[in-house]
Design a protein around this motif. Sequence first.
Motif, PDB file in Angstrom:
ATOM      1  N   ARG A 130       0.851  -1.188   0.000  1.00 41.77           N
ATOM      2  CA  ARG A 130       0.000   0.000   0.000  1.00 41.77           C
ATOM      3  C   ARG A 130       0.892   1.246   0.000  1.00 41.77           C
ATOM      4  O   ARG A 130       1.712   1.416   0.903  1.00 41.77           O
ATOM      5  N   VAL A 131       0.708   2.088  -1.003  1.00 38.32           N
ATOM      6  CA  VAL A 131       1.560   3.264  -1.167  1.00 38.32           C
ATOM      7  C   VAL A 131       0.695   4.511  -1.283  1.00 38.32           C
ATOM      8  O   VAL A 131      -0.279   4.539  -2.048  1.00 38.32           O
ATOM      9  N   VAL A 132       1.064   5.542  -0.534  1.00 40.59           N
ATOM     10  CA  VAL A 132       0.420   6.853  -0.663  1.00 40.59           C
ATOM     11  C   VAL A 132       1.392   7.774  -1.388  1.00 40.59           C
ATOM     12  O   VAL A 132       2.537   7.935  -0.965  1.00 40.59           O
ATOM     13  N   VAL A 133       0.942   8.349  -2.482  1.00 40.75           N
ATOM     14  CA  VAL A 133       1.749   9.299  -3.250  1.00 40.75           C
ATOM     15  C   VAL A 133       1.154  10.685  -3.042  1.00 40.75           C
ATOM     16  O   VAL A 133      -0.001  10.925  -3.411  1.00 40.75           O
ATOM     17  N   VAL A 134       1.924  11.576  -2.454  1.00 45.64           N
ATOM     18  CA  VAL A 134       1.464  12.941  -2.204  1.00 45.64           C
ATOM     19  C   VAL A 134       2.005  13.842  -3.308  1.00 45.64           C
ATOM     20  O   VAL A 134       3.224  14.031  -3.436  1.00 45.64           O
ATOM     21  N   GLY A 135       1.126  14.383  -4.119  1.00 51.27           N
ATOM     22  CA  GLY A 135       1.527  15.206  -5.253  1.00 51.27           C
ATOM     23  C   GLY A 135       1.262  14.473  -6.551  1.00 51.27           C
ATOM     24  O   GLY A 135       1.799  13.393  -6.786  1.00 51.27           O
ATOM     25  N   CYS A 136       0.424  15.068  -7.407  1.00 53.56           N
ATOM     26  CA  CYS A 136       0.068  14.412  -8.657  1.00 53.56           C
ATOM     27  C   CYS A 136       0.545  15.235  -9.848  1.00 53.56           C
ATOM     28  O   CYS A 136      -0.189  15.446 -10.821  1.00 53.56           O
ATOM     29  N   VAL A 187      -3.458   8.513  -4.287  1.00 54.19           N
ATOM     30  CA  VAL A 187      -2.778   9.733  -4.705  1.00 54.19           C
ATOM     31  C   VAL A 187      -3.478  10.937  -4.097  1.00 54.19           C
ATOM     32  O   VAL A 187      -4.707  11.057  -4.168  1.00 54.19           O
ATOM     33  N   VAL A 188      -2.688  11.834  -3.506  1.00 56.76           N
ATOM     34  CA  VAL A 188      -3.223  13.028  -2.851  1.00 56.76           C
ATOM     35  C   VAL A 188      -2.768  14.269  -3.612  1.00 56.76           C
ATOM     36  O   VAL A 188      -1.580  14.396  -3.949  1.00 56.76           O
ATOM     37  N   ASP A 189      -3.684  15.171  -3.875  1.00 58.67           N
ATOM     38  CA  ASP A 189      -3.322  16.466  -4.472  1.00 58.67           C
ATOM     39  C   ASP A 189      -4.417  17.472  -4.136  1.00 58.67           C
ATOM     40  O   ASP A 189      -5.600  17.108  -4.065  1.00 58.67           O
ATOM     41  N   LYS A 190      -4.011  18.725  -3.946  1.00 59.33           N
ATOM     42  CA  LYS A 190      -4.989  19.759  -3.612  1.00 59.33           C
ATOM     43  C   LYS A 190      -5.780  20.227  -4.824  1.00 59.33           C
ATOM     44  O   LYS A 190      -6.835  20.860  -4.687  1.00 59.33           O
ATOM     45  N   ASP A 191      -5.275  19.926  -6.030  1.00 62.05           N
ATOM     46  CA  ASP A 191      -5.938  20.337  -7.263  1.00 62.05           C
ATOM     47  C   ASP A 191      -6.594  19.116  -7.907  1.00 62.05           C
ATOM     48  O   ASP A 191      -5.903  18.231  -8.407  1.00 62.05           O
ATOM     49  N   PRO A 192      -7.910  19.036  -7.915  1.00 67.18           N
ATOM     50  CA  PRO A 192      -8.579  17.852  -8.484  1.00 67.18           C
ATOM     51  C   PRO A 192      -8.270  17.640  -9.960  1.00 67.18           C
ATOM     52  O   PRO A 192      -8.301  16.508 -10.451  1.00 67.18           O
ATOM     53  N   LYS A 193      -7.957  18.715 -10.684  1.00 72.80           N
ATOM     54  CA  LYS A 193      -7.642  18.566 -12.107  1.00 72.80           C
ATOM     55  C   LYS A 193      -6.324  17.817 -12.321  1.00 72.80           C
ATOM     56  O   LYS A 193      -6.091  17.257 -13.390  1.00 72.80           O
ATOM     57  N   GLY A 225      -5.497   6.479   3.585  1.00 79.44           N
ATOM     58  CA  GLY A 225      -5.076   5.204   4.148  1.00 79.44           C
ATOM     59  C   GLY A 225      -3.672   5.180   4.694  1.00 79.44           C
ATOM     60  O   GLY A 225      -3.034   4.118   4.729  1.00 79.44           O
ATOM     61  N   ALA A 226      -3.180   6.330   5.168  1.00 77.48           N
ATOM     62  CA  ALA A 226      -1.812   6.391   5.685  1.00 77.48           C
ATOM     63  C   ALA A 226      -1.594   5.467   6.874  1.00 77.48           C
ATOM     64  O   ALA A 226      -0.498   4.935   7.065  1.00 77.48           O
ATOM     65  N   ALA A 227      -2.632   5.247   7.661  1.00 80.30           N
ATOM     66  CA  ALA A 227      -2.498   4.396   8.853  1.00 80.30           C
ATOM     67  C   ALA A 227      -2.196   2.948   8.486  1.00 80.30           C
ATOM     68  O   ALA A 227      -1.646   2.194   9.304  1.00 80.30           O
ATOM     69  N   ARG A 228      -2.526   2.543   7.258  1.00 76.85           N
ATOM     70  CA  ARG A 228      -2.280   1.161   6.815  1.00 76.85           C
ATOM     71  C   ARG A 228      -1.214   1.086   5.737  1.00 76.85           C
ATOM     72  O   ARG A 228      -0.962   0.014   5.187  1.00 76.85           O
ATOM     73  N   ALA A 229      -0.586   2.217   5.433  1.00 75.66           N
ATOM     74  CA  ALA A 229       0.346   2.272   4.303  1.00 75.66           C
ATOM     75  C   ALA A 229       1.685   1.614   4.626  1.00 75.66           C
ATOM     76  O   ALA A 229       2.169   1.665   5.754  1.00 75.66           O
ATOM     77  N   ASP A 230       2.257   0.999   3.614  1.00 77.07           N
ATOM     78  CA  ASP A 230       3.614   0.456   3.713  1.00 77.07           C
ATOM     79  C   ASP A 230       4.649   1.494   3.325  1.00 77.07           C
ATOM     80  O   ASP A 230       5.822   1.392   3.695  1.00 77.07           O
ATOM     81  N   ALA A 231       4.222   2.492   2.547  1.00 75.23           N
ATOM     82  CA  ALA A 231       5.163   3.528   2.097  1.00 75.23           C
ATOM     83  C   ALA A 231       4.403   4.791   1.753  1.00 75.23           C
ATOM     84  O   ALA A 231       3.220   4.743   1.357  1.00 75.23           O
ATOM     85  N   LEU A 232       5.082   5.923   1.914  1.00 79.05           N
ATOM     86  CA  LEU A 232       4.552   7.216   1.474  1.00 79.05           C
ATOM     87  C   LEU A 232       5.656   7.966   0.759  1.00 79.05           C
ATOM     88  O   LEU A 232       6.791   8.032   1.243  1.00 79.05           O
TER      89      LEU A 232
END
Length: 227
Positions: free
Chosen positions: A2-8, A28-34, A62-69
């Motif tokens: 499980r990976v969380v990528v911050v910035g798209c 994937v997390v980003d402040k801009d939906p576009k 899902g950061a609480a269950r993530a294997d990597a960010l």
Amino acid sequence: MRVVVVGCGRVGAGLAAGLAQAGEVVAVVDKDPKAFERLGEDFTGQTVEGIGFDRDVLERAGAARADALVAVTGGDNSNVVAARVARDVYRVPRVIARIHDPRRAALYEELGVVTVSSTDWAMRKIRDYLEHRTLKEETSFGRGEVALLRLELPQHLVDRTVAGVEGDGLRVVSVTRRGGAFVPGPDTLLAEGDVVRLSVGPGGRARLDTLLTEEAGREEAGREVAR
């Protein structure tokens, strides 16, 4: 995994899409939906709109269950804060932050945040190309500390043994000769037309520079004699 990528952005989108295609569970997390449009229609992961270091946003990702960010937004501070929240609050085992300013990278490393600097990578590639045109970086490992380089053997290294080329942090991995490749031994003589692949660590850069600048020194000596 499980990976969380911050910035798209381009890096984040490319990383997320590649991980998802490989079968990993990606958010994937980003402040801009576009920005999520970069992921393409085939992206099977989760998208979360919001600030990458906001706890509520990371919870939804899902950061609480993530294997990597991996934090790869356009801002160094945002990346480091997101990485530290993931590490300190959610105990994510593997956390990486992209840092544009290499001077900050060393400081953040001391704080326990693994960093990658595109600036360092670009500077090294440009320097190698300008100073050594026969040299090409094919890939790198870790955070770029170790690189695999392709070297079209210069004339002044012909008939040199592999042991005579290698040094601390510099190893000959393979030799391609007349279309075939092999792993050389210490006594292997390098021949004209060889393509040599080198594994180079931080300590091996100075050794490699010395080897490749021998040719320039000989050319200059030859011009002095001609005068």
